[in-house]
Design an enzyme around this catalytic site. Structure first.
Site, PDB file in Angstrom:
ATOM      1  N   HIS A   1      -7.237   9.281  10.234  1.00 48.02           N
ATOM      2  CA  HIS A   1      -6.048  10.146   9.965  1.00 48.02           C
ATOM      3  C   HIS A   1      -6.100  10.721   8.620  1.00 48.02           C
TER       4      HIS A   1
ATOM      5  N   ALA B   1      -1.785  -2.092   2.651  1.00 42.45           N
ATOM      6  CA  ALA B   1      -2.694  -2.386   1.505  1.00 42.45           C
ATOM      7  C   ALA B   1      -4.072  -2.842   1.957  1.00 42.45           C
ATOM      8  N   ALA B   2      -5.022  -2.250   1.340  1.00 44.65           N
ATOM      9  CA  ALA B   2      -6.600  -2.726   1.598  1.00 44.65           C
ATOM     10  C   ALA B   2      -7.476  -2.103   0.462  1.00 44.65           C
TER      11      ALA B   2
ATOM     12  N   ARG C   1      -4.993  12.558   1.481  1.00 49.03           N
ATOM     13  CA  ARG C   1      -6.084  11.795   1.422  1.00 49.03           C
ATOM     14  C   ARG C   1      -6.961  11.421   0.291  1.00 49.03           C
TER      15      ARG C   1
ATOM     16  N   THR D   1       1.521   3.197  -2.383  1.00 46.13           N
ATOM     17  CA  THR D   1       0.919   4.454  -3.210  1.00 46.13           C
ATOM     18  C   THR D   1      -0.144   5.120  -2.536  1.00 46.13           C
TER      19      THR D   1
ATOM     20  N   GLY E   1       0.568  -1.241   0.092  1.00 49.71           N
ATOM     21  CA  GLY E   1       0.051   0.014   0.023  1.00 49.71           C
ATOM     22  C   GLY E   1       0.856   1.323   0.015  1.00 49.71           C
TER      23      GLY E   1
ATOM     24  N   GLU F   1     -12.778   1.320  12.828  1.00 52.20           N
ATOM     25  CA  GLU F   1     -14.146   0.838  12.127  1.00 52.20           C
ATOM     26  C   GLU F   1     -14.412  -0.348  12.720  1.00 52.20           C
TER      27      GLU F   1
ATOM     28  N   TYR G   1     -16.017  -3.867   5.706  1.00 50.92           N
ATOM     29  CA  TYR G   1     -14.802  -3.509   5.768  1.00 50.92           C
ATOM     30  C   TYR G   1     -14.388  -3.751   6.978  1.00 50.92           C
TER      31      TYR G   1
ATOM     32  N   LYS H   1     -11.352  -6.387   8.416  1.00 47.10           N
ATOM     33  CA  LYS H   1     -10.159  -5.816   9.378  1.00 47.10           C
ATOM     34  C   LYS H   1     -10.229  -6.690  10.672  1.00 47.10           C
TER      35      LYS H   1
ATOM     36  N   SER I   1      -7.956  -0.921  12.314  1.00 46.25           N
ATOM     37  CA  SER I   1      -8.986   0.361  12.075  1.00 46.25           C
ATOM     38  C   SER I   1      -9.950   0.366  13.349  1.00 46.25           C
TER      39      SER I   1
HETATM   40  P1  NAP Z   1      -5.431   4.550   0.869  1.00 48.71           P
HETATM   41  O1  NAP Z   1      -4.924   5.598   0.810  1.00 48.71           O
HETATM   42  O2  NAP Z   1      -6.911   3.969   0.292  1.00 48.71           O
HETATM   43  O3  NAP Z   1      -4.376   3.318   0.271  1.00 48.71           O
HETATM   44  C1  NAP Z   1      -4.684   1.842   0.210  1.00 48.71           C
HETATM   45  C2  NAP Z   1      -3.308   1.366  -0.579  1.00 48.71           C
HETATM   46  O4  NAP Z   1      -3.663  -0.223  -0.669  1.00 48.71           O
HETATM   47  C3  NAP Z   1      -3.054   1.690  -2.026  1.00 48.71           C
HETATM   48  O5  NAP Z   1      -1.497   1.940  -1.954  1.00 48.71           O
HETATM   49  C4  NAP Z   1      -3.570   0.653  -2.637  1.00 48.71           C
HETATM   50  O6  NAP Z   1      -3.081   0.854  -4.099  1.00 48.71           O
HETATM   51  C5  NAP Z   1      -3.405  -0.427  -1.968  1.00 48.71           C
HETATM   52  N1  NAP Z   1      -4.338  -1.542  -2.454  1.00 48.71           N
HETATM   53  C6  NAP Z   1      -5.592  -1.773  -2.460  1.00 48.71           C
HETATM   54  N2  NAP Z   1      -5.936  -2.961  -2.879  1.00 48.71           N
HETATM   55  C7  NAP Z   1      -4.812  -3.636  -3.156  1.00 48.71           C
HETATM   56  C8  NAP Z   1      -4.775  -4.840  -3.552  1.00 48.71           C
HETATM   57  N3  NAP Z   1      -5.793  -5.450  -3.953  1.00 48.71           N
HETATM   58  N4  NAP Z   1      -3.445  -5.151  -3.776  1.00 48.71           N
HETATM   59  C9  NAP Z   1      -2.509  -4.513  -3.526  1.00 48.71           C
HETATM   60  N5  NAP Z   1      -2.445  -3.316  -3.072  1.00 48.71           N
HETATM   61  C10 NAP Z   1      -3.619  -2.742  -2.933  1.00 48.71           C
HETATM   62  O7  NAP Z   1      -5.560   4.038   2.437  1.00 48.71           O
HETATM   63  P2  NAP Z   1      -4.544   4.716   3.492  1.00 48.71           P
HETATM   64  O8  NAP Z   1      -5.748   5.700   4.220  1.00 48.71           O
HETATM   65  O9  NAP Z   1      -3.466   4.970   3.219  1.00 48.71           O
HETATM   66  O10 NAP Z   1      -4.692   3.504   4.723  1.00 48.71           O
HETATM   67  C11 NAP Z   1      -3.719   2.564   4.732  1.00 48.71           C
HETATM   68  C12 NAP Z   1      -4.278   1.344   5.340  1.00 48.71           C
HETATM   69  O11 NAP Z   1      -4.575   1.825   6.913  1.00 48.71           O
HETATM   70  C13 NAP Z   1      -5.283   0.562   5.109  1.00 48.71           C
HETATM   71  O12 NAP Z   1      -5.168  -0.506   5.024  1.00 48.71           O
HETATM   72  C14 NAP Z   1      -6.327   1.355   5.546  1.00 48.71           C
HETATM   73  O13 NAP Z   1      -7.789   0.386   5.750  1.00 48.71           O
HETATM   74  C15 NAP Z   1      -6.009   1.343   7.221  1.00 48.71           C
HETATM   75  N6  NAP Z   1      -6.636   2.514   8.086  1.00 48.71           N
HETATM   76  C16 NAP Z   1      -6.626   3.755   7.497  1.00 48.71           C
HETATM   77  C17 NAP Z   1      -7.153   4.819   8.106  1.00 48.71           C
HETATM   78  C18 NAP Z   1      -7.311   6.074   7.729  1.00 48.71           C
HETATM   79  O14 NAP Z   1      -7.893   6.929   8.605  1.00 48.71           O
HETATM   80  N7  NAP Z   1      -6.525   6.505   6.770  1.00 48.71           N
HETATM   81  C19 NAP Z   1      -7.545   4.431   9.810  1.00 48.71           C
HETATM   82  C20 NAP Z   1      -7.348   3.165  10.224  1.00 48.71           C
HETATM   83  C21 NAP Z   1      -7.002   2.050   9.175  1.00 48.71           C
HETATM   84  P3  NAP Z   1      -3.572   1.809  -5.322  1.00 48.71           P
HETATM   85  O15 NAP Z   1      -3.071   3.202  -5.197  1.00 48.71           O
HETATM   86  O16 NAP Z   1      -3.178   1.010  -6.532  1.00 48.71           O
HETATM   87  O17 NAP Z   1      -5.173   1.906  -5.255  1.00 48.71           O
HETATM   88  O1  G4F Z   2     -14.276   9.568   5.501  1.00 43.06           O
HETATM   89  P1  G4F Z   2     -15.195   8.206   5.718  1.00 43.06           P
HETATM   90  O2  G4F Z   2     -15.426   7.728   4.285  1.00 43.06           O
HETATM   91  O3  G4F Z   2     -14.332   7.466   6.565  1.00 43.06           O
HETATM   92  P2  G4F Z   2     -14.725   6.224   7.588  1.00 43.06           P
HETATM   93  O4  G4F Z   2     -15.996   5.411   6.887  1.00 43.06           O
HETATM   94  O5  G4F Z   2     -14.783   6.652   8.937  1.00 43.06           O
HETATM   95  O6  G4F Z   2     -13.553   5.525   7.194  1.00 43.06           O
HETATM   96  C1  G4F Z   2     -12.221   5.635   7.263  1.00 43.06           C
HETATM   97  O7  G4F Z   2     -11.510   5.770   8.404  1.00 43.06           O
HETATM   98  C2  G4F Z   2     -11.496   4.367   9.063  1.00 43.06           C
HETATM   99  C3  G4F Z   2     -10.880   4.584  10.547  1.00 43.06           C
HETATM  100  O8  G4F Z   2     -11.892   4.448  11.372  1.00 43.06           O
HETATM  101  C4  G4F Z   2     -10.375   3.580   8.160  1.00 43.06           C
HETATM  102  F1  G4F Z   2     -10.320   2.464   8.937  1.00 43.06           F
HETATM  103  C5  G4F Z   2     -11.235   3.537   6.605  1.00 43.06           C
HETATM  104  O9  G4F Z   2     -10.172   2.940   6.091  1.00 43.06           O
HETATM  105  C6  G4F Z   2     -11.457   5.029   6.090  1.00 43.06           C
HETATM  106  O10 G4F Z   2     -10.112   5.540   6.117  1.00 43.06           O
HETATM  107  O11 G4F Z   2     -16.476   8.620   6.354  1.00 43.06           O
HETATM  108  C7  G4F Z   2     -16.496   9.357   7.469  1.00 43.06           C
HETATM  109  C8  G4F Z   2     -18.046   9.650   7.947  1.00 43.06           C
HETATM  110  C9  G4F Z   2     -18.898   8.434   7.948  1.00 43.06           C
HETATM  111  O12 G4F Z   2     -19.799   8.394   8.680  1.00 43.06           O
HETATM  112  C10 G4F Z   2     -19.850   8.934   6.541  1.00 43.06           C
HETATM  113  O13 G4F Z   2     -21.071   8.238   6.662  1.00 43.06           O
HETATM  114  O14 G4F Z   2     -18.496  10.554   7.282  1.00 43.06           O
HETATM  115  C11 G4F Z   2     -19.541  10.266   6.633  1.00 43.06           C
HETATM  116  N1  G4F Z   2     -20.144  10.968   5.426  1.00 43.06           N
HETATM  117  C12 G4F Z   2     -20.765  11.616   5.234  1.00 43.06           C
HETATM  118  N2  G4F Z   2     -21.081  12.195   4.192  1.00 43.06           N
HETATM  119  C13 G4F Z   2     -19.507  10.838   4.311  1.00 43.06           C
HETATM  120  C14 G4F Z   2     -19.986  11.626   3.372  1.00 43.06           C
HETATM  121  N3  G4F Z   2     -18.542  10.006   3.984  1.00 43.06           N
HETATM  122  C15 G4F Z   2     -18.200  10.045   2.688  1.00 43.06           C
HETATM  123  N4  G4F Z   2     -17.198   9.153   2.174  1.00 43.06           N
HETATM  124  N5  G4F Z   2     -18.653  10.621   1.531  1.00 43.06           N
HETATM  125  C16 G4F Z   2     -19.802  11.478   2.046  1.00 43.06           C
HETATM  126  O15 G4F Z   2     -20.330  12.037   1.177  1.00 43.06           O
END
Ligand code: NAP
Ligand code: G4F
Length: 345
Positions: free
Chosen positions: A184, A87-88, A189, A11, A9, A133, A154, A158, A131
């Site tokens: 985060h 990656a996910a 993002r 990228t 992941g 989540e 999801y 996880k 996560s």
């Molecule tokens: P992201 O921006 O969506 O990045 C996901 C990464 O996974 C990308 O590099 C994507 O590649 C790669 N990927 C997706 N499907 C794949 C597959 N089938 N095989 C190989 N690579 C794959 O996510 P992020 O926000 O950086 O989050 C990183 C990790 O932390 C994820 O596992 C996410 O679920 C977890 N997480 C995130 C948050 C948050 O708030 N950001 C919170 C808790 C947990 P491409 O660029 O090619 O799509």
């Molecule tokens: O930004 P979201 O899509 O993030 P969500 O669902 O909290 O998930 C993110 O954080 C998780 C950590 O707990 C990660 F594990 C996961 O990979 C991801 O990074 O939505 C946040 C909130 C939700 O309650 C959603 O229903 O925003 C609400 N929302 C309201 N309007 C919306 C929208 N979300 C999106 N994406 N788009 C809307 O228009």
């Protein structure tokens, strides 16, 4: 000898910040990228130096979470000291549309990596991107002892990965940790997550490119931190003496409505004039409120989130305003953005 890290992941948002962080610390970094018909490395292009140049510290390899044989080959040839599994399929709303694919990648991807590590007999540390989540409907504040009640495919995927990590730790003595990270964000993002959708929407409305921003449930409450600080927390978990699970969070919750108000206000706009409801963005089951308690990480890792939502909003809105101003998009009807979460006209 430089320590060697393998990042899945790389990228993505977190992968790009983690790669920067590890390179700064002298690591040799290997990242797994997916083959795509278009370039998908824009978040790490600034780090990439052609591998023909001597002294390169970043190496990219094609791979895919669905392809266990390829993952095993990469692990046995790269032989990393630390594996950061980021990656996910990471979009919660999309996981309701593609539950099986989400399970295959977000859930089973982890066991493919851990089983390969076990089979090869590789002596490495393993980080799992767990996560908040997973807490789902458990009331806040949530910490490492809070029961998991996931509310999305999801979240359940996880959770499978989370327990797999604990099982491999106990059964085989692998140094494997779960970072249970609350939301985060950053200017990197993905554009369809709510904070970036808002900051980008504000910038486009301010520039006269859009008239409205269409949103789903704006009553949801999230604990939003700043991504570069969270990759530091990941690394700290991997340097600990013993493997364990840690929550990373700011400890403060804001509603999506509050985030909207702060973001529009920062651009000198009144959000109520521009935001519209669109039921397409609702989820069949919602996580209403997550607010983390990261006391364990503070005490054992010395990790504390410095940036909270009000500052984060400014960082993100300012970055999107700069991006819009530098692209000279003509003020005419633009083509619809493809993929999930397009901003309807
Ligand atoms: P992201 O921006 O969506 O990045 C996901 C990464 O996974 C990308 O590099 C994507 O590649 C790669 N990927 C997706 N499907 C794949 C597959 N089938 N095989 C190989 N690579 C794959 O996510 P992020 O926000 O950086 O989050 C990183 C990790 O932390 C994820 O596992 C996410 O679920 C977890 N997480 C995130 C948050 C948050 O708030 N950001 C919170 C808790 C947990 P491409 O660029 O090619 O799509
Ligand atoms: O930004 P979201 O899509 O993030 P969500 O669902 O909290 O998930 C993110 O954080 C998780 C950590 O707990 C990660 F594990 C996961 O990979 C991801 O990074 O939505 C946040 C909130 C939700 O309650 C959603 O229903 O925003 C609400 N929302 C309201 N309007 C919306 C929208 N979300 C999106 N994406 N788009 C809307 O228009």
């Amino acid at each position: 000898m430089a320590r060697r890290a393998l990042v899945t992941g790389i990228t993505g948002q977190d992968g790009s910040y983690l790669a920067e962080f590890l390179l700064r610390r002298g690591y040799e970094v290997h990242g797994i990228i997916r083959r795509a018909s278009t370039f998908n490395t824009h978040r790490i292009d600034h780090l990439y130096v052609d591998s023909h140049i001597r002294g390169t510290k970043l190496f990219l390899h094609y791979g895919e979470l669905l392809d266990g044989a390829r993952l095993a080959t990469l692990l046995s040839t790269v032989r990393p000291d630390e594996v950061y599994h980021l990656a996910a399929q990471s979009h919660v709303r999309v996981s309701f549309d593609e539950p099986e694919y989400t399970g295959e990648t977000t859930g089973l991807g982890t066991i493919r990596l851990l089983e390969a590590i076990r089979q090869i007999g590789l002596d490495c540390r393993f980080y799992q991107a767990s996560s908040s989540e997973m807490f789902g409907s458990s009331p806040p504040p949530q910490n490492e002892g809070t029961p998991f009640r996931p509310r999305s495919p999801y979240g359940t995927a996880k959770l499978y990965a989370y327990w797999t990590v604990r099982n491999y730790r106990e059964a085989y003595g692998i140094f494997a940790v779960n970072g249970i990270l609350f939301n985060h964000e950053s200017p990197r993002r993905g554009e369809t997550f709510v904070t970036r959708k808002i900051s980008r929407g504000v910038a486009r409305i301010r520039a006269g490119l859009d008239r409205h921003l269409f949103m789903g449930n704006i009553d949801a409450i999230r604990d939003w931190g700043y991504a570069p600080e969270y990759v530091d927390g990941m690394w700290r978990m991997m340097q600990a003496e013993t493997p364990d699970d840690y929550v990373l969070a700011t400890g403060v919750g804001y509603s999506v409505r509050e985030f909207l108000a702060l973001a529009f206000e920062h651009a000198g706009l009144d959000w109520t004039k521009y935001v519209r409801f669109d039921e397409r963005y609702l989820r069949p089951t919602e996580v209403d409120c997550v607010i983390g308690d990261a006391e364990k990480a503070r005490v054992l890792l010395g990790w504390v989130a410095e940036v909270h939502a009000p500052q984060l909003v400014k960082i993100m809105v300012d970055a999107d305003i700069r991006a819009v101003e530098s692209t000279h998009t003509p003020r005419i009807d633009r083509p619809a953005i493809s993929g999930w979460d397009p901003t309807p006209r």
